[in-house]
Write a protein that holds these residues in place. Sequence first.
Motif, PDB file in Angstrom:
ATOM      1  N   SER A 161       1.026  -1.109  -0.087  1.00  0.00           N
ATOM      2  CA  SER A 161       0.056   0.185  -0.083  1.00  0.00           C
ATOM      3  C   SER A 161       0.878   1.136   0.040  1.00  0.00           C
ATOM      4  O   SER A 161       0.188   2.241  -0.109  1.00  0.00           O
ATOM      5  CB  SER A 161      -0.843  -0.088   1.316  1.00  0.00           C
ATOM      6  N   SER A 162       2.176   1.124  -0.058  1.00  0.00           N
ATOM      7  CA  SER A 162       3.161   2.077  -0.189  1.00  0.00           C
ATOM      8  C   SER A 162       3.079   2.686  -1.473  1.00  0.00           C
ATOM      9  O   SER A 162       2.706   2.075  -2.487  1.00  0.00           O
ATOM     10  CB  SER A 162       4.458   1.733   0.445  1.00  0.00           C
ATOM     11  N   ASP A 163       3.727   4.049  -1.616  1.00  0.00           N
ATOM     12  CA  ASP A 163       4.057   4.337  -3.181  1.00  0.00           C
ATOM     13  C   ASP A 163       4.871   3.423  -3.894  1.00  0.00           C
ATOM     14  O   ASP A 163       4.884   3.616  -4.935  1.00  0.00           O
ATOM     15  CB  ASP A 163       4.805   5.750  -3.015  1.00  0.00           C
ATOM     16  N   ALA A 164       5.709   2.686  -3.121  1.00  0.00           N
ATOM     17  CA  ALA A 164       6.525   1.963  -4.033  1.00  0.00           C
ATOM     18  C   ALA A 164       5.854   0.837  -4.883  1.00  0.00           C
ATOM     19  O   ALA A 164       6.469   0.485  -6.023  1.00  0.00           O
ATOM     20  CB  ALA A 164       7.611   1.312  -3.239  1.00  0.00           C
ATOM     21  N   TYR A 165       4.612   0.366  -4.378  1.00  0.00           N
ATOM     22  CA  TYR A 165       3.806  -0.631  -5.022  1.00  0.00           C
ATOM     23  C   TYR A 165       2.384  -0.187  -5.537  1.00  0.00           C
ATOM     24  O   TYR A 165       1.999  -0.638  -6.471  1.00  0.00           O
ATOM     25  CB  TYR A 165       3.610  -1.858  -4.263  1.00  0.00           C
ATOM     26  N   LEU A 166       1.737   0.477  -4.802  1.00  0.00           N
ATOM     27  CA  LEU A 166       0.517   0.989  -5.218  1.00  0.00           C
ATOM     28  C   LEU A 166       0.424   2.250  -6.010  1.00  0.00           C
ATOM     29  O   LEU A 166       1.225   3.191  -5.904  1.00  0.00           O
ATOM     30  CB  LEU A 166      -0.221   1.665  -3.867  1.00  0.00           C
ATOM     31  N   ALA A 167      -0.244   1.986  -7.145  1.00  0.00           N
ATOM     32  CA  ALA A 167      -0.238   2.805  -8.114  1.00  0.00           C
ATOM     33  C   ALA A 167      -1.105   4.173  -7.640  1.00  0.00           C
ATOM     34  O   ALA A 167      -2.000   4.283  -6.787  1.00  0.00           O
ATOM     35  CB  ALA A 167      -1.216   2.371  -9.424  1.00  0.00           C
ATOM     36  N   LYS A 168      -0.704   5.314  -8.229  1.00  0.00           N
ATOM     37  CA  LYS A 168      -1.551   6.504  -8.088  1.00  0.00           C
ATOM     38  C   LYS A 168      -2.816   6.799  -8.894  1.00  0.00           C
ATOM     39  O   LYS A 168      -2.848   6.069  -9.915  1.00  0.00           O
ATOM     40  CB  LYS A 168      -0.476   7.873  -8.327  1.00  0.00           C
ATOM     41  N   PRO A 169      -3.875   7.312  -8.299  1.00  0.00           N
ATOM     42  CA  PRO A 169      -4.854   7.521  -9.120  1.00  0.00           C
ATOM     43  C   PRO A 169      -4.727   7.984 -10.751  1.00  0.00           C
ATOM     44  O   PRO A 169      -3.863   8.758 -10.872  1.00  0.00           O
ATOM     45  CB  PRO A 169      -5.876   8.317  -8.302  1.00  0.00           C
ATOM     46  N   ASP A 170      -5.216   7.202 -11.494  1.00  0.00           N
ATOM     47  CA  ASP A 170      -5.056   7.453 -12.865  1.00  0.00           C
ATOM     48  C   ASP A 170      -3.831   7.029 -13.616  1.00  0.00           C
ATOM     49  O   ASP A 170      -3.715   7.164 -14.831  1.00  0.00           O
ATOM     50  CB  ASP A 170      -5.343   9.134 -13.136  1.00  0.00           C
TER      51      ASP A 170
END
Length: 400
Positions: A345-354
Amino acid sequence: MKKTFSLFLAISAITLSSFAKSNQEDPTYDWFKKTTEVIHFQLNKAAQTYQPGKNPRSVNPNGTVRLAGLTDWTTGFFPGSLWYGYELTGDKKLAEDAKKFTLALDSIRNIKNTHDVGFMLYCSYGNAYRITGDKTYLPALSDGAANLYARFNPKIGVIRSWDFPWWNYPVIIDNMMNLEYLYWGAKQFNKPEYTNAADTHALTTLKNHFRKDFSSYHVVDYDPATGKVLRKATHQGLTDESAWARGQAWGLYGYTVCYENSKNPKFLQQAENIAKFIMNNPRTPKDKIPVWDYDVHNALETDELAPRDASAAAVIASALLELSTQVKDGQKYIDYAEEILKSLSSDAYLAKPDENSYFLLKHSVGAFLYNSEIDTPLDYADYYYLEALKRYAEIKKIQL
């Protein structure tokens, strides 16, 4: 772009309102809340972007999306993700889209040449029936379960995985995942023979698929006439003797399910032994997201050949959370799964919206040796990630 961002804000506001005030005092709330917002946005956009029957599977190196057709083993995961997304957010639009994408898979009930009908139907139709209770979903589930059971050979004691002509009677560790479908079908359709097949397959696999350290071979090939093991090999791991990461995850999940349904203590012991192999593995990175094969660093020195596999991590997290409910001292499993989920769930693995073609997770590996789906989103990574988040919320009593 402004319209997209406005939609994100609107969806986020809906998601936020679903959380109780008590959650705001829980440190779990911040990362889980943020994750649910991203999930809500991405799944809504994906449902608007893709067409039923042509579900998003992964992203090709050139940036185009690889789609899963009706005979693709992964095709049930996207509808299943929409069902889990509905449960996590309460958004009825997601439920409507989930139904639409699920019903488009009806013809899969006629497929007889693979064990993967469990992934294809139980993850889509199975979740649909579990959540809605709508009997419309039962005929396809009944036919699919019958076709899966028909692949069971009582003489050998296993369900055949593939019909590929270069194997005699291949059984892959992935097959453990589809036993849940048979256990469920046995109860739902009053077919005790399904339970016997699932139990027998699990016992035979326990005997032949595992090494002394409880790591698993990927493929065991049997003589269909005698049941003798002809070969132990791999189709997706680094070598025949290596521990392919997702294969270890499949085994952990499968034996947890088998114990939950049969209460055979052998299955619980096996699940816990596999969990020890995974949790105590010295080659596991600090963020708990494994490299695609646990033995890759023994044979290769170049980091380029050791991408992470978020799909294996997601399956492990979901399995450990379920295992925690089956034992007295389950907190260690919850804690390990929580570490995985926070990493995913960190920025390293979870995509940003869009971004990420509306997939949730980045950095998974499909089949490294075939240069297929390397360091890319995968539909089954998203599916088991969502399942793990749902199980985590239930254990932690996070109000959705």
